[in-house]
Design an enzyme around this catalytic site. Structure first.
Site, mmCIF file in Angstrom:
data_model
loop_
_atom_site.group_PDB
_atom_site.id
_atom_site.type_symbol
_atom_site.label_atom_id
_atom_site.label_comp_id
_atom_site.label_asym_id
_atom_site.label_seq_id
_atom_site.Cartn_x
_atom_site.Cartn_y
_atom_site.Cartn_z
ATOM 1 N N HIS A 68 0.812 -1.220 0.000
ATOM 2 C CA HIS A 68 0.000 0.000 0.000
ATOM 3 C C HIS A 68 0.845 1.270 0.000
ATOM 4 C CE1 HIS A 68 0.245 -0.272 4.556
ATOM 5 N NE2 HIS A 68 0.364 1.029 4.401
ATOM 6 N N ASP A 99 0.008 -7.463 1.154
ATOM 7 C CA ASP A 99 0.482 -6.107 1.437
ATOM 8 C C ASP A 99 2.008 -6.041 1.515
ATOM 9 O OD1 ASP A 99 0.430 -3.426 1.868
ATOM 10 O OD2 ASP A 99 -0.519 -3.485 3.837
ATOM 11 N N SER A 177 4.411 3.288 7.247
ATOM 12 C CA SER A 177 4.321 1.832 7.278
ATOM 13 C C SER A 177 5.347 1.269 6.305
ATOM 14 C CB SER A 177 2.917 1.386 6.914
ATOM 15 O OG SER A 177 2.503 1.957 5.718
#
Length: 475
Positions: A68, A99, A177
């Site tokens: 992402h 992810d 992240s």
């Protein structure tokens, strides 16, 4: 209600764990991404977004990060900790399911004097981890500390699919992240998301999932995580167990539905009891033991398999135990009527006489929480040989020719020209081949919309100009 959210600009902030982590910071990178975000409600439109995330240098001169962080990217730059120069990068492999993404640099001098971080295994409950990344509020590297508070299957916010995850008892702040979680100087997970409206609950992609991804792409292409294509029910109720003659020594889950597209179709049957996977017993609550005295969803042992691998299913049928070997060749999108969340793709659509048609997508359902129950129901259905994709009338762009129909939206199409269709491509082909005066679009209840073919052609250019649409079709 508590929800999971991905964290392209979120970060777990903790403190370093001893001398073993001191050199790790030299292998942490900041990722700058420019993305083109498509709109699924007006599929001819898109927006540009700039964001940043974190990553780590791993073996083979690659950068490991979250999918992402770089989803829908148009331009990526990377900067090393302690350096001011940005280097252009590109996505080499990406798993939106898990992810995860691997990036490669266009200028390999980026890796001069760097050291790859090695991998560790699955951490234990209450193990301490150090998490590295670049939170909002500054440009320098931040390091913080937390403990492993839970390891089990959770829904990944990016893909909405369920995989093994590590819950970390640490604060998550706007930042980055994709940063690594480090234990004993090695990576044990990749930070990916937080639990909203909660304190100090974050999740990481564990190394078991990372290693599966890396093994998958070793041949130069990404295949994905296998999907068995069945629906099951737990068997904790004593009365239900008696119905299926399950004594105290038999445990498992009830097979209640099977995808026609699945490799287990015609091998498994509804009312079979799935007892074990490759010799690993399934409990009545649908869990398996993955380490001693630790349990998670039985799909754990399916997730261990690569596409093309075989798995042995032990079942209980008509009072007898049987074993069935199955080749796992499908991902979830092969089995489902409505595909999983899509990224790096442009939405499909057709504008015909001001009526906008598109495939039903999970992206659209996520963005429209008040969507009709009929569409939600379709999203839970299996694909079949006759129906591989659902099509909807997305909206009506008002013109005099479609007066009276302007309020139609998110309307499921069952037939076009009184014909059923397999997918959106076949739907479009039927319309292209139609030579009559009035094209009839119909839903499952028999409600019909009539479109004057000649007027649709006459008004096409005006409609595209009025609504600033470049093309009437994208598929």
């Amino acid at each position: 209600m508590k929800l999971l959210s991905i964290i392209p600009l979120f970060f777990i902030t903790i403190f370093p764990l001893g001398a073993s982590t001191l050199n790790v910071k030299e292998s942490i990178v900041k990722i700058y991404t420019v993305s083109k975000i498509p709109s699924y409600t007006t599929p001819w439109n898109s927006t540009i977004r700039r964001s940043h995330g974190s990553g780590s240098i791993i073996r083979g001169n690659r950068i490991l990060t979250n999918a992402h962080v770089v989803a829908n990217e148009t331009f990526i730059e990377i900067k090393r900790h302690g350096d001011t120069k940005k280097y252009e990068a590109e996505v080499e492999f990406i798993s939106h399911q898990a992810d995860l993404a691997l990036l490669k640099l266009k200028d390999e001098s980026f890796f001069d004097a760097t050291k790859a971080i090695e991998f560790n295994g699955l951490p234990k409950f209450e193990d301490e981890v150090a998490v590295y990344g670049f939170p909002v509020g500054g440009d320098s590297l931040s390091v913080s500390r937390g403990i492993v508070s839970r390891i089990e299957h959770k829904r990944y916010a990016h893909s909405r699919e369920i995989y093994l995850s590590i819950q970390v008892d640490a604060a998550i702040n706007p930042g980055s992240s994709g940063g690594p979680a480090i234990s004993d100087g090695k990576i044990v997970g990749v930070v990916m998301q937080q639990l909203t409206r909660s304190q100090s609950i974050g999740y990481m992609v564990p190394m078991e999932i990372v290693n599966h991804f890396l093994e998958d792409v070793a041949d130069g292409k990404y295949d994905g995580f296998s999907h068995l294509g069945i629906s099951t029910q737990t068997m904790e109720n004593d009365a239900l167990r008696d119905v299926y003659n399950m004594n105290a020594n038999v445990s498992g889950v009830l097979v209640i539905d099977i995808s026609q597209k699945s490799n287990v179709y015609k091998k498994l049957k509804e009312h079979d009891i799935l007892l074990a996977l490759d010799g690993h017993d399934i409990n009545n609550d649908g869990t398996v033991e993955y380490v001693k005295n630790k349990f998670t969803a039985f799909k754990y042992y399916i997730d261990q398999k690569q596409i093309g691998d075989s798995i042995c299913l032990e079942i209980f049928r008509d009072g007898k135990k049987l074993e069935i070997d199955v080749i796992l060749n499908n991902i979830a999108d092969d089995n489902l009527l409505v595909n999983t969340i899509s990224h790096d793709n442009t939405p499909k659509y057709l504008v015909y006489g001001g009526y906008v048609f598109s495939p039903l997508t999970r992206n659209l359902l996520v963005k429209n929480r008040a969507t009709l129950l009929e569409l939600r129901k379709a999203a839970a259905e299996w694909a079949t040989d006759e129906r591989e994709e659902a099509v909807i009338l997305l909206k009506v762009l008002a013109t005099p020719a479609n007066r009276g129909d302007h309020n139609y939206s998110l309307w499921m199409v069952d037939k076009v020209d009184f014909k059923t269709f397999k997918n959106f491509a076949e739907f479009i082909q039927i319309i292209r081949n139609f030579k009559g005066k009035y094209l009839i679009i119909q839903n499952a209840d028999g409600v019909k919309i009539a479109i004057d073919r000649n007027k649709a052609k006459e008004l096409e250019k005006m409609i595209l100009n009025r609504y600033d649409i470049k093309n009437s079709i994208r598929w």
